[in-house]
Design a protein around this motif. Sequence first.
Motif, PDB file in Angstrom:
ATOM      1  N   THR A  51      -2.008 -51.871  -5.764  1.00  0.00           N
ATOM      2  CA  THR A  51      -3.304 -51.249  -5.979  1.00  0.00           C
ATOM      3  C   THR A  51      -3.308 -50.551  -7.333  1.00  0.00           C
ATOM      4  OG1 THR A  51      -3.501 -50.830  -3.606  1.00  0.00           O
ATOM      5  CG2 THR A  51      -4.967 -49.592  -5.025  1.00  0.00           C
ATOM      6  N   PRO A  52      -4.367 -50.661  -8.129  1.00  0.00           N
ATOM      7  CA  PRO A  52      -4.416 -49.919  -9.392  1.00  0.00           C
ATOM      8  C   PRO A  52      -4.121 -48.435  -9.166  1.00  0.00           C
ATOM      9  CG  PRO A  52      -6.252 -51.451  -9.274  1.00  0.00           C
ATOM     10  CD  PRO A  52      -5.587 -51.484  -7.925  1.00  0.00           C
ATOM     11  N   GLN A  53      -3.384 -47.835 -10.076  1.00  0.00           N
ATOM     12  CA  GLN A  53      -2.890 -46.480  -9.851  1.00  0.00           C
ATOM     13  C   GLN A  53      -4.003 -45.457  -9.646  1.00  0.00           C
ATOM     14  OE1 GLN A  53       0.946 -44.791 -11.513  1.00  0.00           O
ATOM     15  NE2 GLN A  53      -0.528 -43.983 -12.963  1.00  0.00           N
ATOM     16  N   GLY A  54      -5.028 -45.506 -10.482  1.00  0.00           N
ATOM     17  CA  GLY A  54      -6.137 -44.575 -10.325  1.00  0.00           C
ATOM     18  C   GLY A  54      -6.888 -44.801  -9.024  1.00  0.00           C
ATOM     19  N   THR A  55      -7.018 -46.062  -8.633  1.00  0.00           N
ATOM     20  CA  THR A  55      -7.673 -46.388  -7.373  1.00  0.00           C
ATOM     21  C   THR A  55      -6.870 -45.848  -6.196  1.00  0.00           C
ATOM     22  OG1 THR A  55      -8.649 -48.393  -8.317  1.00  0.00           O
ATOM     23  CG2 THR A  55      -8.512 -48.273  -5.915  1.00  0.00           C
ATOM     24  N   LEU A  56      -5.547 -45.993  -6.263  1.00  0.00           N
ATOM     25  CA  LEU A  56      -4.697 -45.485  -5.195  1.00  0.00           C
ATOM     26  C   LEU A  56      -4.840 -43.971  -5.045  1.00  0.00           C
ATOM     27  CD1 LEU A  56      -2.472 -45.857  -3.076  1.00  0.00           C
ATOM     28  CD2 LEU A  56      -0.791 -45.685  -4.927  1.00  0.00           C
ATOM     29  N   ALA A  57      -4.836 -43.262  -6.168  1.00  0.00           N
ATOM     30  CA  ALA A  57      -4.995 -41.807  -6.120  1.00  0.00           C
ATOM     31  C   ALA A  57      -6.332 -41.429  -5.496  1.00  0.00           C
ATOM     32  CB  ALA A  57      -4.876 -41.223  -7.528  1.00  0.00           C
ATOM     33  N   GLU A  58      -7.395 -42.140  -5.864  1.00  0.00           N
ATOM     34  CA  GLU A  58      -8.714 -41.831  -5.321  1.00  0.00           C
ATOM     35  C   GLU A  58      -8.827 -42.222  -3.857  1.00  0.00           C
ATOM     36  OE1 GLU A  58     -12.656 -40.433  -5.131  1.00  0.00           O
ATOM     37  OE2 GLU A  58     -10.894 -39.974  -6.339  1.00  0.00           O
ATOM     38  N   LYS A  59      -8.157 -43.285  -3.434  1.00  0.00           N
ATOM     39  CA  LYS A  59      -8.163 -43.680  -2.027  1.00  0.00           C
ATOM     40  C   LYS A  59      -7.526 -42.588  -1.164  1.00  0.00           C
ATOM     41  CE  LYS A  59      -6.892 -48.091  -1.184  1.00  0.00           C
ATOM     42  NZ  LYS A  59      -7.966 -48.882  -0.558  1.00  0.00           N
ATOM     43  N   LEU A  60      -6.450 -41.986  -1.668  1.00  0.00           N
ATOM     44  CA  LEU A  60      -5.815 -40.892  -0.950  1.00  0.00           C
ATOM     45  C   LEU A  60      -6.694 -39.651  -0.937  1.00  0.00           C
ATOM     46  CD1 LEU A  60      -2.238 -41.383  -2.432  1.00  0.00           C
ATOM     47  CD2 LEU A  60      -2.816 -41.628  -0.013  1.00  0.00           C
ATOM     48  N   ARG A  61      -7.246 -39.304  -2.104  1.00  0.00           N
ATOM     49  CA  ARG A  61      -8.095 -38.117  -2.183  1.00  0.00           C
ATOM     50  C   ARG A  61      -9.330 -38.265  -1.311  1.00  0.00           C
ATOM     51  NH1 ARG A  61     -12.476 -35.904  -3.597  1.00  0.00           N
ATOM     52  NH2 ARG A  61     -13.340 -37.973  -3.982  1.00  0.00           N
ATOM     53  N   ALA A  62      -9.952 -39.446  -1.360  1.00  0.00           N
ATOM     54  CA  ALA A  62     -11.149 -39.685  -0.559  1.00  0.00           C
ATOM     55  C   ALA A  62     -10.842 -39.601   0.934  1.00  0.00           C
ATOM     56  CB  ALA A  62     -11.744 -41.055  -0.898  1.00  0.00           C
ATOM     57  N   GLY A  63      -9.684 -40.127   1.322  1.00  0.00           N
ATOM     58  CA  GLY A  63      -9.298 -40.030   2.720  1.00  0.00           C
ATOM     59  C   GLY A  63      -9.201 -38.591   3.178  1.00  0.00           C
ATOM     60  N   GLY A  64      -8.630 -37.745   2.339  1.00  0.00           N
ATOM     61  CA  GLY A  64      -8.520 -36.337   2.677  1.00  0.00           C
ATOM     62  C   GLY A  64      -9.843 -35.601   2.658  1.00  0.00           C
ATOM     63  N   ALA A  65     -10.800 -36.111   1.879  1.00  0.00           N
ATOM     64  CA  ALA A  65     -12.115 -35.472   1.775  1.00  0.00           C
ATOM     65  C   ALA A  65     -13.105 -35.996   2.813  1.00  0.00           C
ATOM     66  CB  ALA A  65     -12.687 -35.674   0.378  1.00  0.00           C
ATOM     67  N   GLY A  66     -12.661 -36.946   3.647  1.00  0.00           N
ATOM     68  CA  GLY A  66     -13.542 -37.486   4.674  1.00  0.00           C
ATOM     69  C   GLY A  66     -14.505 -38.539   4.169  1.00  0.00           C
ATOM     70  N   ILE A  67     -14.208 -39.144   3.021  1.00  0.00           N
ATOM     71  CA  ILE A  67     -15.042 -40.201   2.448  1.00  0.00           C
ATOM     72  C   ILE A  67     -14.438 -41.544   2.834  1.00  0.00           C
ATOM     73  CG2 ILE A  67     -15.923 -41.201   0.301  1.00  0.00           C
ATOM     74  CD1 ILE A  67     -15.624 -38.391  -0.934  1.00  0.00           C
TER      75      ILE A  67
END
Length: 265
Positions: free
Chosen positions: A98-114
Amino acid sequence: MSKVFGTASAAVADIQDGTSLAVGGFGACGIPDVLIKAIDAAGATNLEVFTNNCGVEGVGLGILLEGRRIRRVTASYVGDNKEFARQYLSGELEVELTPQGTLAEKLRAGGAGIPAFFTPAGVGTPIAGGGLPWRYRADGSVALASPPKEVREFAGRRYLLEESIKAEYALVHALVGDTAGNLIFSKAAMNFNPVAAMAGEVCIAQVERLVEPGQLDPHHVHLPGIFVDRIVQTGPQEKQIEKRTVTTANGNGNGNGNGNGKRTT
């Protein structure tokens, strides 16, 4: 109920076979090494891991990898871990790159309920069109490939839909934490530890130094304690060197470590 655990073994005791883990750190930097060793000692296997990469042989997640404890990895970088590459190419390990920035956002979004988001990263590549090999067969053919993703246009530009990541547990390393779970990260540990912590249903943090509530300046807290469920003091972390490079005294690097007048950088 106190968030503080006396040992790393006690903090990870309920992590069982088949558990999904979001793991912080970057290579050999800022990794929850003590927690990983405790999981290895407990014997949990068939793990699914979300992390930037699997580190190096004998360090961090490399320990779980060598013990055949990891079934699937979602990461952005294979790196120089030869055992990781061997298991992936031989069909022993399933890997979703997974692209690195995408991976970081996938984790952050998961924690934010998105649940999902649109990003331009990967449009026009196999990330969007599908076909990336997730798992090989022993003969080198593709056993499982990535599916295509939805692509939509916004304001004349194309974006693809990425689903967020939620893991059962998160493992993170912090420089300082208080008993309420508020954490301060140092340098490279800021890369993936905060977002990994957010993505875990249960976040377990190892900290080098543990203090009482009120001893941390709120302006210096990187991750509030609401995201942290368990915390264990593990003491100063041994610094690892992922790749050692040597140069000659005149500054010409040969990378082989031979000759006189070397210095390590």
